[in-house]
Design a protein around this motif. Structure first.
Motif, PDB file in Angstrom:
ATOM      1  N   GLY A  61       0.241  54.250 -44.826  1.00 42.97           N
ATOM      2  CA  GLY A  61      -0.012  53.734 -43.326  1.00 42.97           C
ATOM      3  C   GLY A  61      -0.429  54.646 -41.935  1.00 42.97           C
ATOM      4  O   GLY A  61      -0.281  55.765 -42.113  1.00 42.97           O
ATOM      5  N   GLY A  62       0.231  54.110 -41.178  1.00 45.44           N
ATOM      6  CA  GLY A  62      -0.065  54.827 -39.782  1.00 45.44           C
ATOM      7  C   GLY A  62      -0.661  54.217 -38.564  1.00 45.44           C
ATOM      8  O   GLY A  62      -1.167  52.608 -38.244  1.00 45.44           O
ATOM      9  N   GLU A  63      -1.270  54.868 -37.214  1.00 48.88           N
ATOM     10  CA  GLU A  63      -1.848  54.656 -36.710  1.00 48.88           C
ATOM     11  C   GLU A  63      -3.261  54.169 -36.870  1.00 48.88           C
ATOM     12  O   GLU A  63      -3.951  54.723 -37.751  1.00 48.88           O
ATOM     13  CB  GLU A  63      -1.502  55.141 -35.079  1.00 48.88           C
ATOM     14  CG  GLU A  63      -0.013  55.784 -35.512  1.00 48.88           C
ATOM     15  CD  GLU A  63       0.095  56.953 -33.949  1.00 48.88           C
ATOM     16  OE1 GLU A  63      -1.132  56.885 -32.605  1.00 48.88           O
ATOM     17  OE2 GLU A  63       0.619  57.645 -33.459  1.00 48.88           O
ATOM     18  N   VAL A  64      -3.458  52.814 -36.223  1.00 45.33           N
ATOM     19  CA  VAL A  64      -4.568  52.392 -36.484  1.00 45.33           C
ATOM     20  C   VAL A  64      -5.883  53.025 -35.776  1.00 45.33           C
ATOM     21  O   VAL A  64      -6.726  53.493 -36.190  1.00 45.33           O
ATOM     22  CB  VAL A  64      -4.993  51.272 -36.491  1.00 45.33           C
ATOM     23  CG1 VAL A  64      -6.150  50.480 -36.336  1.00 45.33           C
ATOM     24  CG2 VAL A  64      -4.225  50.169 -37.372  1.00 45.33           C
ATOM     25  N   SER A  65      -5.702  53.480 -34.687  1.00 45.04           N
ATOM     26  CA  SER A  65      -6.224  53.908 -33.503  1.00 45.04           C
ATOM     27  C   SER A  65      -6.639  55.574 -34.158  1.00 45.04           C
ATOM     28  O   SER A  65      -7.586  56.012 -33.588  1.00 45.04           O
ATOM     29  CB  SER A  65      -6.028  54.225 -32.018  1.00 45.04           C
ATOM     30  OG  SER A  65      -4.366  54.782 -32.265  1.00 45.04           O
ATOM     31  N   GLN A  66      -5.542  55.830 -34.464  1.00 42.76           N
ATOM     32  CA  GLN A  66      -5.391  57.437 -35.284  1.00 42.76           C
ATOM     33  C   GLN A  66      -6.238  57.735 -36.755  1.00 42.76           C
ATOM     34  O   GLN A  66      -7.643  58.609 -37.025  1.00 42.76           O
ATOM     35  CB  GLN A  66      -4.300  58.067 -35.952  1.00 42.76           C
ATOM     36  CG  GLN A  66      -3.864  58.202 -34.788  1.00 42.76           C
ATOM     37  CD  GLN A  66      -4.196  59.313 -33.192  1.00 42.76           C
ATOM     38  OE1 GLN A  66      -4.843  60.580 -34.087  1.00 42.76           O
ATOM     39  NE2 GLN A  66      -4.027  59.028 -32.193  1.00 42.76           N
ATOM     40  N   THR A  67      -6.658  56.974 -36.877  1.00 46.14           N
ATOM     41  CA  THR A  67      -6.678  56.423 -38.742  1.00 46.14           C
ATOM     42  C   THR A  67      -8.914  56.240 -38.494  1.00 46.14           C
ATOM     43  O   THR A  67      -9.432  56.279 -39.189  1.00 46.14           O
ATOM     44  CB  THR A  67      -6.786  55.385 -39.477  1.00 46.14           C
ATOM     45  OG1 THR A  67      -4.881  55.602 -40.117  1.00 46.14           O
ATOM     46  CG2 THR A  67      -7.523  54.882 -40.822  1.00 46.14           C
ATOM     47  N   ILE A  68      -9.142  54.916 -36.711  1.00 48.14           N
ATOM     48  CA  ILE A  68     -10.461  55.313 -36.559  1.00 48.14           C
ATOM     49  C   ILE A  68     -10.821  55.937 -36.291  1.00 48.14           C
ATOM     50  O   ILE A  68     -12.016  57.381 -37.056  1.00 48.14           O
ATOM     51  CB  ILE A  68     -10.440  53.640 -35.510  1.00 48.14           C
ATOM     52  CG1 ILE A  68     -10.091  52.692 -36.327  1.00 48.14           C
ATOM     53  CG2 ILE A  68     -12.064  53.598 -35.336  1.00 48.14           C
ATOM     54  CD1 ILE A  68     -10.137  51.366 -35.471  1.00 48.14           C
ATOM     55  N   ALA A  69      -9.886  56.944 -35.646  1.00 47.66           N
ATOM     56  CA  ALA A  69     -10.384  58.589 -35.194  1.00 47.66           C
ATOM     57  C   ALA A  69     -10.537  59.668 -35.786  1.00 47.66           C
ATOM     58  O   ALA A  69     -11.614  60.324 -36.099  1.00 47.66           O
ATOM     59  CB  ALA A  69      -9.829  59.588 -34.261  1.00 47.66           C
ATOM     60  N   ILE A  70     -10.125  59.834 -37.061  1.00 51.78           N
ATOM     61  CA  ILE A  70      -9.760  60.063 -38.335  1.00 51.78           C
ATOM     62  C   ILE A  70     -11.563  60.157 -39.034  1.00 51.78           C
ATOM     63  O   ILE A  70     -12.498  60.459 -39.760  1.00 51.78           O
ATOM     64  CB  ILE A  70      -9.463  60.609 -39.040  1.00 51.78           C
ATOM     65  CG1 ILE A  70      -7.923  61.100 -38.953  1.00 51.78           C
ATOM     66  CG2 ILE A  70      -9.615  60.719 -40.949  1.00 51.78           C
ATOM     67  CD1 ILE A  70      -6.880  60.756 -39.594  1.00 51.78           C
ATOM     68  N   LEU A  71     -12.102  59.128 -39.021  1.00 50.96           N
ATOM     69  CA  LEU A  71     -13.279  58.104 -40.184  1.00 50.96           C
ATOM     70  C   LEU A  71     -14.312  58.883 -39.243  1.00 50.96           C
ATOM     71  O   LEU A  71     -15.323  59.055 -39.282  1.00 50.96           O
ATOM     72  CB  LEU A  71     -13.501  56.957 -39.902  1.00 50.96           C
ATOM     73  CG  LEU A  71     -14.118  55.902 -40.506  1.00 50.96           C
ATOM     74  CD1 LEU A  71     -14.103  56.382 -41.887  1.00 50.96           C
ATOM     75  CD2 LEU A  71     -14.283  54.470 -39.877  1.00 50.96           C
ATOM     76  N   ASN A  72     -14.146  58.481 -37.922  1.00 48.84           N
ATOM     77  CA  ASN A  72     -15.550  58.936 -36.901  1.00 48.84           C
ATOM     78  C   ASN A  72     -15.268  60.908 -36.659  1.00 48.84           C
ATOM     79  O   ASN A  72     -16.570  61.308 -37.140  1.00 48.84           O
ATOM     80  CB  ASN A  72     -15.220  58.984 -35.123  1.00 48.84           C
ATOM     81  CG  ASN A  72     -15.067  57.827 -35.202  1.00 48.84           C
ATOM     82  OD1 ASN A  72     -15.607  56.903 -35.812  1.00 48.84           O
ATOM     83  ND2 ASN A  72     -14.025  56.863 -33.925  1.00 48.84           N
ATOM     84  N   ILE A  73     -14.212  61.542 -36.633  1.00 44.89           N
ATOM     85  CA  ILE A  73     -14.243  63.311 -37.484  1.00 44.89           C
ATOM     86  C   ILE A  73     -15.140  63.204 -38.792  1.00 44.89           C
ATOM     87  O   ILE A  73     -16.046  64.209 -38.400  1.00 44.89           O
ATOM     88  CB  ILE A  73     -13.232  63.591 -36.958  1.00 44.89           C
ATOM     89  CG1 ILE A  73     -12.712  63.176 -36.107  1.00 44.89           C
ATOM     90  CG2 ILE A  73     -12.948  64.831 -37.573  1.00 44.89           C
ATOM     91  CD1 ILE A  73     -10.677  63.251 -35.325  1.00 44.89           C
ATOM     92  N   LEU A  74     -14.698  62.414 -39.836  1.00 45.73           N
ATOM     93  CA  LEU A  74     -15.301  62.675 -40.601  1.00 45.73           C
ATOM     94  C   LEU A  74     -16.772  62.090 -41.191  1.00 45.73           C
ATOM     95  O   LEU A  74     -17.452  63.263 -41.800  1.00 45.73           O
ATOM     96  CB  LEU A  74     -14.547  61.837 -42.148  1.00 45.73           C
ATOM     97  CG  LEU A  74     -13.201  62.926 -42.199  1.00 45.73           C
ATOM     98  CD1 LEU A  74     -12.453  62.006 -43.619  1.00 45.73           C
ATOM     99  CD2 LEU A  74     -13.256  63.849 -43.130  1.00 45.73           C
ATOM    100  N   ARG A  75     -17.131  61.277 -39.874  1.00 47.64           N
ATOM    101  CA  ARG A  75     -18.666  61.332 -40.454  1.00 47.64           C
ATOM    102  C   ARG A  75     -19.707  62.557 -39.068  1.00 47.64           C
ATOM    103  O   ARG A  75     -20.364  62.018 -39.419  1.00 47.64           O
ATOM    104  CB  ARG A  75     -18.909  60.062 -39.292  1.00 47.64           C
ATOM    105  CG  ARG A  75     -18.608  58.609 -39.796  1.00 47.64           C
ATOM    106  CD  ARG A  75     -18.479  57.161 -38.834  1.00 47.64           C
ATOM    107  NE  ARG A  75     -18.111  56.497 -39.736  1.00 47.64           N
ATOM    108  CZ  ARG A  75     -18.437  55.223 -39.422  1.00 47.64           C
ATOM    109  NH1 ARG A  75     -17.750  54.778 -38.008  1.00 47.64           N
ATOM    110  NH2 ARG A  75     -17.767  53.894 -40.065  1.00 47.64           N
ATOM    111  N   THR A  76     -18.734  62.666 -38.387  1.00 50.45           N
ATOM    112  CA  THR A  76     -19.171  64.449 -38.101  1.00 50.45           C
ATOM    113  C   THR A  76     -19.278  65.318 -38.917  1.00 50.45           C
ATOM    114  O   THR A  76     -20.537  66.648 -38.754  1.00 50.45           O
ATOM    115  CB  THR A  76     -19.074  64.488 -36.796  1.00 50.45           C
ATOM    116  OG1 THR A  76     -17.508  65.352 -36.701  1.00 50.45           O
ATOM    117  CG2 THR A  76     -18.690  63.479 -35.843  1.00 50.45           C
ATOM    118  N   CYS A  77     -18.703  65.509 -39.840  1.00 47.31           N
ATOM    119  CA  CYS A  77     -18.642  66.303 -40.897  1.00 47.31           C
ATOM    120  C   CYS A  77     -20.526  66.229 -41.536  1.00 47.31           C
ATOM    121  O   CYS A  77     -21.204  65.565 -41.521  1.00 47.31           O
ATOM    122  CB  CYS A  77     -18.159  66.019 -42.453  1.00 47.31           C
ATOM    123  SG  CYS A  77     -17.231  67.606 -43.435  1.00 47.31           S
ATOM    124  N   PRO A  78     -20.570  67.670 -40.741  1.00 45.94           N
ATOM    125  CA  PRO A  78     -22.445  68.317 -41.779  1.00 45.94           C
ATOM    126  C   PRO A  78     -22.462  68.682 -43.607  1.00 45.94           C
ATOM    127  O   PRO A  78     -24.018  68.105 -43.164  1.00 45.94           O
ATOM    128  CB  PRO A  78     -22.590  69.363 -41.537  1.00 45.94           C
ATOM    129  CG  PRO A  78     -21.403  70.443 -41.014  1.00 45.94           C
ATOM    130  CD  PRO A  78     -20.313  69.062 -40.674  1.00 45.94           C
TER     131      PRO A  78
END
Length: 87
Positions: A61-78
């Protein structure tokens, strides 16, 4: 254990290859370090023109805000992101 591998890091699966594939391993609590590793993985994949980004997650687990940030970063993956989640 491979000396290049540390939890929450970008891991080059084979250092002997000229352009080793990038794989993101998340193996501890999700925090800012994890977010930085995800950003680094996406940047490396974009530069290397790798066909996909494998992501292995075994996290308690971990921080929810960081998890959402990772999701958003992976969405930008080309390239497509393939995820294996074990935890």
């Amino acid at each position: 254990m491979n000396p290049e591998f540390t939890p929450n890091s970008v891991f080059n699966a084979s250092a002997k290859l000229k352009n080793p594939p990038v794989c993101l391993h998340i193996c501890s609590e999700i925090d800012e370090t994890t977010t930085q590793a995800a950003t680094e993985a996406v940047e490396q994949v974009a530069k290397s023109k790798q066909p996909c980004l494998p992501v292995y997650i075994n996290s308690p687990g971990g921080e929810v805000s960081q998890t959402i940030a990772i999701l958003n970063i992976l969405r930008t993956c080309p390239v497509p992101v393939y995820t294996i989640v074990c935890g």
